[in-house]
Design a protein around this motif. Structure first.
Motif, PDB file in Angstrom:
ATOM      1  N   ALA A   1       1.094  -1.240   0.520  1.00 29.59           N
ATOM      2  CA  ALA A   1      -0.280  -0.212  -0.515  1.00 29.59           C
ATOM      3  C   ALA A   1       0.869   1.409  -0.018  1.00 29.59           C
ATOM      4  O   ALA A   1       0.342   2.126  -0.552  1.00 29.59           O
ATOM      5  CB  ALA A   1      -0.770   0.084   1.476  1.00 29.59           C
ATOM      6  N   ASP A   2       1.716   1.047   0.544  1.00 28.65           N
ATOM      7  CA  ASP A   2       3.041   2.085   0.449  1.00 28.65           C
ATOM      8  C   ASP A   2       3.472   2.983  -0.656  1.00 28.65           C
ATOM      9  O   ASP A   2       3.718   3.380  -1.054  1.00 28.65           O
ATOM     10  CB  ASP A   2       4.007   1.849   1.804  1.00 28.65           C
ATOM     11  N   LYS A   3       4.063   1.457  -1.641  1.00 29.13           N
ATOM     12  CA  LYS A   3       4.218   1.445  -2.913  1.00 29.13           C
ATOM     13  C   LYS A   3       3.670   2.141  -3.539  1.00 29.13           C
ATOM     14  O   LYS A   3       3.765   2.926  -4.530  1.00 29.13           O
ATOM     15  CB  LYS A   3       4.828   0.173  -3.331  1.00 29.13           C
ATOM     16  N   ALA A   4       1.462   1.815  -3.505  1.00 27.84           N
ATOM     17  CA  ALA A   4       1.054   2.219  -4.576  1.00 27.84           C
ATOM     18  C   ALA A   4       0.713   4.075  -4.107  1.00 27.84           C
ATOM     19  O   ALA A   4       0.547   4.480  -4.874  1.00 27.84           O
ATOM     20  CB  ALA A   4      -0.431   1.300  -3.701  1.00 27.84           C
ATOM     21  N   ARG A   5       0.988   4.197  -2.885  1.00 32.61           N
ATOM     22  CA  ARG A   5       0.951   5.553  -2.558  1.00 32.61           C
ATOM     23  C   ARG A   5       1.547   6.696  -3.008  1.00 32.61           C
ATOM     24  O   ARG A   5       1.884   7.489  -3.691  1.00 32.61           O
ATOM     25  CB  ARG A   5       0.420   5.787  -0.819  1.00 32.61           C
ATOM     26  N   HIS A   6       3.011   6.179  -3.504  1.00 33.95           N
ATOM     27  CA  HIS A   6       3.849   6.889  -3.513  1.00 33.95           C
ATOM     28  C   HIS A   6       4.657   6.952  -5.879  1.00 33.95           C
ATOM     29  O   HIS A   6       4.885   7.385  -5.877  1.00 33.95           O
ATOM     30  CB  HIS A   6       5.233   6.325  -3.044  1.00 33.95           C
ATOM     31  N   LEU A   7       3.495   5.962  -5.983  1.00 32.49           N
ATOM     32  CA  LEU A   7       3.561   5.374  -7.703  1.00 32.49           C
ATOM     33  C   LEU A   7       3.311   6.821  -8.446  1.00 32.49           C
ATOM     34  O   LEU A   7       1.687   6.455  -7.728  1.00 32.49           O
ATOM     35  CB  LEU A   7       3.367   4.292  -8.141  1.00 32.49           C
TER      36      LEU A   7
ATOM     37  N   VAL B   1     -11.472  -4.370   1.611  1.00 38.99           N
ATOM     38  CA  VAL B   1     -11.186  -3.182   2.401  1.00 38.99           C
ATOM     39  C   VAL B   1      -9.900  -2.157   1.666  1.00 38.99           C
ATOM     40  O   VAL B   1      -8.544  -3.122   0.598  1.00 38.99           O
ATOM     41  CB  VAL B   1     -10.262  -3.533   4.322  1.00 38.99           C
ATOM     42  N   ILE B   2     -10.435  -1.048   1.106  1.00 44.77           N
ATOM     43  CA  ILE B   2      -9.065  -0.375   0.604  1.00 44.77           C
ATOM     44  C   ILE B   2      -7.934  -0.133   1.004  1.00 44.77           C
ATOM     45  O   ILE B   2      -8.257   0.633   2.333  1.00 44.77           O
ATOM     46  CB  ILE B   2     -10.133   0.950  -0.171  1.00 44.77           C
ATOM     47  N   GLU B   3      -7.399  -0.899   1.127  1.00 48.40           N
ATOM     48  CA  GLU B   3      -5.576  -0.124   1.784  1.00 48.40           C
ATOM     49  C   GLU B   3      -5.120   0.742   1.314  1.00 48.40           C
ATOM     50  O   GLU B   3      -4.108   1.694   1.487  1.00 48.40           O
ATOM     51  CB  GLU B   3      -4.597  -1.755   1.902  1.00 48.40           C
ATOM     52  N   ALA B   4      -5.301   1.394   0.101  1.00 49.46           N
ATOM     53  CA  ALA B   4      -4.610   2.441  -0.999  1.00 49.46           C
ATOM     54  C   ALA B   4      -5.383   2.517  -2.358  1.00 49.46           C
ATOM     55  O   ALA B   4      -5.676   1.396  -2.243  1.00 49.46           O
ATOM     56  CB  ALA B   4      -3.155   2.375  -2.080  1.00 49.46           C
TER      57      ALA B   4
END
Length: 490
Positions: free
Chosen positions: A312-318, A355-358
């Motif tokens: 999820a952290d990776k997704a938020r930073h792309l 659940v949507i994590e990102a």
């Protein structure tokens, strides 16, 4: 970089409003091609009709007879020249392919690089052995040889249109067939016109390749045409079922490369940073619009929470945006209809308890890379191919459960297993129902010289590429030769 005479890789004026039969011919209708990222018209091509299909098949059949009789070295030389031309004009071709498909520039460059390999591979095929000497009785020579089928119909998709067109067009032509190609109307340049330009400039005789952009009616006419003994289709499972049924009614050979709901299994002890990098590429490259995309991440329960958090952290930073205006990781979904399919699958799955994590949001056609947790069998995100940037994380406790979850699908295209133990990963992988299997890698992989195909709803068990191509685009003929006619007991 200047273009060679007769080539117009970045100039649509040559083919505006036209179709291709070895030359550019004005069509009776036009198709407006929209750039997905900007929403603005990109170029205009000819719109083919059922009558155009009939004419193309007739001309292709006439040209094919001479082509099949052309010396192998002359056929090979065409593809050597084509590969060199595409390499020479790689930058211009890649840039327009990226814009037409909504992909980032490295995706367009990748398509061109792989297509050069496909042309080089095709150049080798005419010089390969294409038969076998069979055991027989003394005094009789028994051989089996592979002969071209005639005219091959190719229907290709929008996502990787150059590669997914050329992987059938090039080998089919190389072994002596003619081809009628219907590219997706959203990507007619990448899926057809760039191939037409490079092969015509390389000296492919007129009439052997026809490029007919159009809708479903053109595809249906190609499937039904009596002079087309084989169809090669890449696209959705729903469309593939219709084509397979229609082609079967006409007793035609058909190759179907369809969708997938691909699982990547992450076992405990795996390097999570590397696993997350692999998942991100497999799930989100080209906005997840890849039949091999990593749609399901099966993570051992001991690592599932940490893996989900890192993913999820990776997704938020792309970064997401117009690849022509900024350096981004994801561009747009191809069109509104495909976007709505992604929105519907995510929405229905969340309503069912996911659940949507990102992610889970979009601006226009730009859909954010998305991570869903708490995904269960029966949810649309578990069962259906989203063809969008959506990764669903599902936890498991045992290898047996991981195998059962991975195989709980109608599809069977690609799968991966990430583990610190190659032996354990291999043992698990051997139990997966899939056409492609990758140990310690994600699910998106194709070197274009390998047999590529799926089972179940991912295809009809055929493969294209590399050693599979001779089998795909030819038929076997058994020949026996004797010095004299023998006496028979009648």
């Amino acid at each position: 970089m200047s273009n060679s005479p007769g080539l117009s890789f970045a100039n649509a004026d040559t083919w505006r409003g036209k179709i291709f039969n070895g030359e550019w011919v004005a069509a009776s209708g036009v198709l407006d091609v929209i750039e997905p990222a900007s929403g603005q018209p990109l170029h205009q091509v000819g719109k083919a009709t059922r009558e155009d299909v009939a004419i193309a098949v007739r001309e292709a059949r006439a040209a094919q007879r001479l082509w099949a009789a052309t010396p192998p070295r002359e056929r090979a030389a065409v593809f050597h020249r084509a590969a060199a031309l595409l390499e020479q004009h790689a930058s211009a071709a890649a840039a327009l392919i990226a814009r037409e498909t909504g992909g980032i520039l490295p995706k367009g460059e990748h398509e061109v690089r792989e297509s050069i390999v496909l042309l080089q591979r095709a150049a080798a095929m005419p010089l390969e052995a294409n038969g076998r000497v069979l055991p027989s009785v003394p005094g009789r020579l028994s051989i089996a040889r592979q002969l071209p089928l005639g005219v091959i119909g190719v229907i290709s998709p929008f996502n990787f249109p150059l590669v997914l067109s050329l992987r059938s067009v090039a080998p089919a032509l190389a072994v002596g067939n003619a081809v009628v190609l219907k590219p997706d109307p959203r990507t007619p340049y990448a899926g057809g016109f760039v191939i037409a330009e490079v092969l015509a400039a390389a000296g492919l005789p007129k009439g052997l390749l026809h490029v007919l952009p159009g809708g479903a009616d053109v595809g249906q006419a190609l499937v039904e045409a009596p002079g087309v003994p084989m169809l090669a289709f890449t696209g959705s499972t729903a469309a593939g079922r219709k084509i397979g049924e229609l082609a079967g009614g006409h007793l035609k050979k058909v190759s179907l490369e369809l969708g997938g709901k691909n699982s990547l299994i992450v076992l405990e002890g795996a390097d999570l940073d590397k696993a997350v990098s692999a998942i991100a590429f497999g799930a989100w490259f080209h906005q997840g619009q890849i039949c091999m995309a990593t749609g399901r991440v099966l993570a051992h329960r001991s690592v599932a929470e940490a893996l989900t958090r890192r993913l999820a952290d990776k997704a938020r930073h792309l970064p997401v945006g117009d690849p022509a205006l900024a350096q981004v990781a994801l561009g747009p979904i191809i069109d509104q209809r495909q976007l709505q399919n992604v929105v519907d699958i995510v929405g229905a799955s969340v309503a069912a308890g996911a659940v949507i994590e990102a992610g889970g949001t979009h601006e226009g056609l730009f859909y954010a890379p998305t991570v869903l947790s708490n995904v269960k069998p029966g949810m649309r995100a578990f069962d259906e191919e989203a063809f969008g940037p959506v990764a669903s994380v599902i936890s498991f406790d045992t290898d047996e459960e991981a195998v059962e979850l991975a195989n709980r699908t109608e599809y069977g295209l690609s799968a991966g297993v990430i583990s610190a133990s190659v032996g354990r990963a291999m043992a698990l992988g051997e139990r997966l129902h899939t056409g492609l299997l990758h140990i310690n890698d994600q699910t998106v992989a194709d070197e274009v010289i390998n047999p590529f195909g799926g089972i179940g709803s991912s295809g009809n068990g055929t493969s294209v590429g590399g050693p599979a191509d001779w089998e795909q685009y030819t038929h076997w003929q058994w020949v026996t030769i004797k010095e004299a006619v023998p006496l028979h007991p009648f």
